[in-house]
Motif scaffolding. Structure first.
Motif, mmCIF file in Angstrom:
data_model
loop_
_atom_site.group_PDB
_atom_site.id
_atom_site.type_symbol
_atom_site.label_atom_id
_atom_site.label_comp_id
_atom_site.label_asym_id
_atom_site.label_seq_id
_atom_site.Cartn_x
_atom_site.Cartn_y
_atom_site.Cartn_z
ATOM 1 N N ILE A 48 0.864 -1.188 0.000
ATOM 2 C CA ILE A 48 0.000 0.000 0.000
ATOM 3 C C ILE A 48 0.899 1.237 0.000
ATOM 4 N N GLY A 190 -3.537 0.437 -3.660
ATOM 5 C CA GLY A 190 -2.909 -0.876 -3.604
ATOM 6 C C GLY A 190 -3.798 -1.907 -4.254
ATOM 7 N N MET A 195 -5.375 -4.272 0.086
ATOM 8 C CA MET A 195 -6.094 -3.171 0.734
ATOM 9 C C MET A 195 -7.184 -3.680 1.664
#
Length: 695
Positions: A48, A190, A195
């Motif tokens: 991320i 991401g 995520m």
């Protein structure tokens, strides 16, 4: 002095830095193209990250994907802005906090684009929509062009984007009531599965922290409920609950998962209360531990600031109370510096636990400063106050446990010492109790003997029956103690009934002595001197009392209130004189209250001669008379614990005058008991009431 100088320099450095940050350090506009190239990113490995780059920004326009594909002329952006970047940081193009606009950027993902991506937009002020390649993928609040078509809100969810070589992101934002409009937080990006895992993890962490805060707060408040002296527990519990509420209203906005339809205005007020309350409760906790090092005016000022902050949040619009975040940032710095001063002096005095407290409050302050800087967009970071407060809590839990342990140890030592003292006291108390019991028995025996003497001198029941042989009567005599200061005198001379009812000064033994003096003097005046005039009897009695007690020189101020009644059955007349004592006459349906003179026999006044008024009242056979001391009417009781009062007492006698004398005495006794029990009152004074039905 050197330490205070260092504090001053540190405060000026922080304060100046924040002012510079707030006045435009971030206000320069990035002029990079509205494109971000992510084609080299391996989303499976990158995890991320923040979506960097400048966006095309269109002020006062709500644009859609078709606005950039139809026609030959593309809309011209007002400027390019990075995210995060709020509108109040823009110093040109007429951009203000209140308004609306559109952001646009192209994400270049390349040929190896992932199948699905996710965005975590976090916070926009105060309504926003995200379109990916023309498809609405995320929305919070209602985006509008004015206050009537707009509504604020927060959306704690991910925006799912289908992968493509090129993704056009269009972000529409509107704000009409917050001090800062635009993008508050960076947009995270991401792979969808990464995520989602991260989002679920942060949710669980938030729920764990929230549960911990609630447990902390409830435990401390419960402890305070049972031990009101532990004021530190009250402030610590309130701090736990208020900072715990920030977890609900910040970060992932847990409250929206629990209560998705919460009104926007209620949400923001509760969110800001979570900011302002700890600004008071945390220093108040420090105050409760190190009170001797705190200035009272500082604590009172903090209470006043809390009141003002709370009133502003509750009764003003968001556009006003949203400024409290920035104000409380500076206030937190001042509070921390003051607490450093307190800790410094507590350290000099070697207060237990001060080092651990200093460490905990420093970590907490750093976390609060981080969150305040984050909320004011001075830095990019995460909400860490719950973690800071957890550290603070466990450090202070150690301090509180140490204090409790020390108090418990001290209590054990004192208990052991007290037990030894009690063991010695038990012997001493037993000896003294025996001695007191013996003296009490002697005193009671003496008082009982005095009662027998008083009974022997005062008229006996046989005497009353002899004198009042042709009358129906009752004598309700109820001493407050064993012996009484109230007494009556009865005799029959020349077929005239002489009745005296007297109330001597005081009650108990002193009153009893006066009753013996009064009874003897009255007997001598009437029988030896053969005086039957009530006014003359009182006048002579006054002189005799003053003479016997040497009141002119001895300083003795005792005396008596009494009434003298001479009843002449032959002529059916009553001759009466009273010294602060009345006579109540009930004749058929009529009654008369004959008041005595407003002076006593004997007493403090120095006049040797006193003239009393003589009254003559005719009566008919069967008339009833009542003479009484003030004990009954002065008795406290009833639902309001007040005196029975003379007026109520006369009314009671008149109301029950139709009964025979024996029944009237019974009613008097029953009413007295009921009146006393109404207020759980013991007897106030000696009570004497005499009633006669005349022949």
């Amino acid at each position: 002095m050197q330490l205070q100088h260092q504090f001053s320099k540190a405060f000026l450095l922080i304060f100046t830095s924040l002012i510079l940050l707030n006045n435009g350090i971030f206000a320069s506009v990035n002029t990079a193209p509205a494109t971000v190239d992510l084609s080299a990113v391996d989303f499976e490995k990158a995890g991320i990250f923040k979506l960097r780059g400048s966006w095309d920004f269109y002020w006062k326009e709500l644009l859609y994907a078709e606005d950039f594909t139809q026609g030959s002329v593309l809309p011209e952006p007002t400027m390019q802005l990075p995210i995060p970047f709020t509108w109040n940081q823009v110093d040109s193009a007429g951009v203000t906090n209140n308004g609306y606009g559109t952001y646009r950027i192209l994400m270049l993902l390349g040929a190896n684009y992932p199948k699905q991506l996710a965005l975590n937009p976090k916070t926009f002020s105060t309504a926003a929509r995200i379109y990916a390649n023309g498809e609405l993928v995320w929305e919070n609040g209602i985006v509008g062009t004015d206050e009537n078509s707009w509504a604020g809100g927060y959306a704690p969810k991910l925006a799912v984007i289908e992968g493509a070589e090129e993704v056009e992101l269009i972000l529409q934002v509107a704000n009409f009531n917050h001090r800062k409009g635009g993008a508050y937080d960076p947009i995270l990006i991401g792979a969808l599965d990464v995520m989602q895992r991260d989002y679920q993890t942060t949710l669980w962490v938030d729920f764990f922290l929230l549960g911990s805060m609630l447990i902390m707060g409830i435990y401390q408040l419960s402890y305070y409920f049972f031990r009101k002296k532990e004021i530190a527990s009250l402030y610590f519990g309130l701090s736990s609950l208020s900072i715990g509420s920030r977890i609900l209203f910040a970060g992932n906005y847990l409250i929206m998962n629990i209560y998705p339809d919460m009104p926007w205005e209620l949400f923001t007020k509760l969110e800001y209360l979570g900011f302002v309350i700890p600004t008071f409760t945390i220093p108040a906790f420090a105050y409760s531990i190190f009170k001797e090092y705190f200035h009272q005016w500082v604590f009172n000022t903090l209470k006043f600031v809390l009141l003002i902050n709370t009133l502003l949040v509750l009764f003003t619009p968001l556009a006003i109370y949203s400024h409290l975040v920035e104000i409380n940032l500076y206030l937190s710095i001042l509070i921390f510096l003051y607490i450093v001063r307190v800790v410094y002096y507590a350290t000099l005095d070697k207060k237990p636990g001060v080092t651990i407290f200093a460490l905990g409050i420093t970590v907490l302050f750093v976390s609060i400063l981080n969150d305040q800087l984050l909320n004011n967009q001075f830095i990019e970071s995460e909400d860490i106050v719950p973690f800071g407060f957890h550290f603070f809590f466990f450090s202070q839990a150690f301090v509180l446990s140490y204090r409790s342990s020390k108090a418990f140890t001290t209590n054990e030592l004192l208990t052991e010492k007290l037990n030894k003292t009690n063991a010695n006291l038990e012997v001493t108390v037993a000896e003294r109790t025996y001695e007191l019991k013996r003296k009490h028995e002697e005193l009671t025996s003496s008082i009982n003997y005095a009662w027998r003497i008083q009974q022997a001198i005062l008229p006996a029941e046989d005497k009353a029956k002899e004198v009042l042989s042709d009358c129906e009567y009752f004598i309700f005599n109820k001493p407050r103690n064993i012996v009484s200061g109230d007494f009556y005198y009865l005799d029959r001379i020349d077929n005239k009934i002489v009745l005296v009812v007297a109330d001597c000064t005081g009650h108990g033994v002193p009153g009893a002595f006066m009753s013996l003096v009064g009874s003897r003097l009255i007997s001598e005046i009437i029988t030896k001197n053969e005086i039957l005039s009530p006014s003359a009897i009182l006048a002579i009695l006054h002189q005799e009392v003053r003479s016997m007690l040497k009141q002119a020189t001895s300083g003795i101020s005792d005396g008596m209130d009494l009434g003298v009644c001479v009843i002449d059955p032959k002529h059916q007349q009553i001759h009466f004189a009273g010294a602060r004592t009345p006579l109540l006459v009930v004749d058929n349906d009529d009654f008369a209250l004959v008041r005595g003179d407003r002076m006593s026999v004997g007493g403090r006044k120095m006049d040797i001669v006193r003239n009393f008024t003589s009254h003559t009242i005719p009566y008919q056979s069967g008339a009833k008379i009542y003479m009484y001391s003030d004990g009954y009417q002065d008795q406290f009781g009833g639902p309001k614990n007040r005196k029975f009062m003379a007026k109520n007492f006369r009314h009671f006698l008149l109301e029950n005058a139709g009964y025979n004398m024996e029944q009237q005495e019974t009613l008097l006794a029953a009413n007295l008991i009921e009146w006393q029990e109404g207020a759980k009152e013991s007897q106030t004074d000696d009570i004497l009431v005499v009633g006669l039905r005349l022949p």
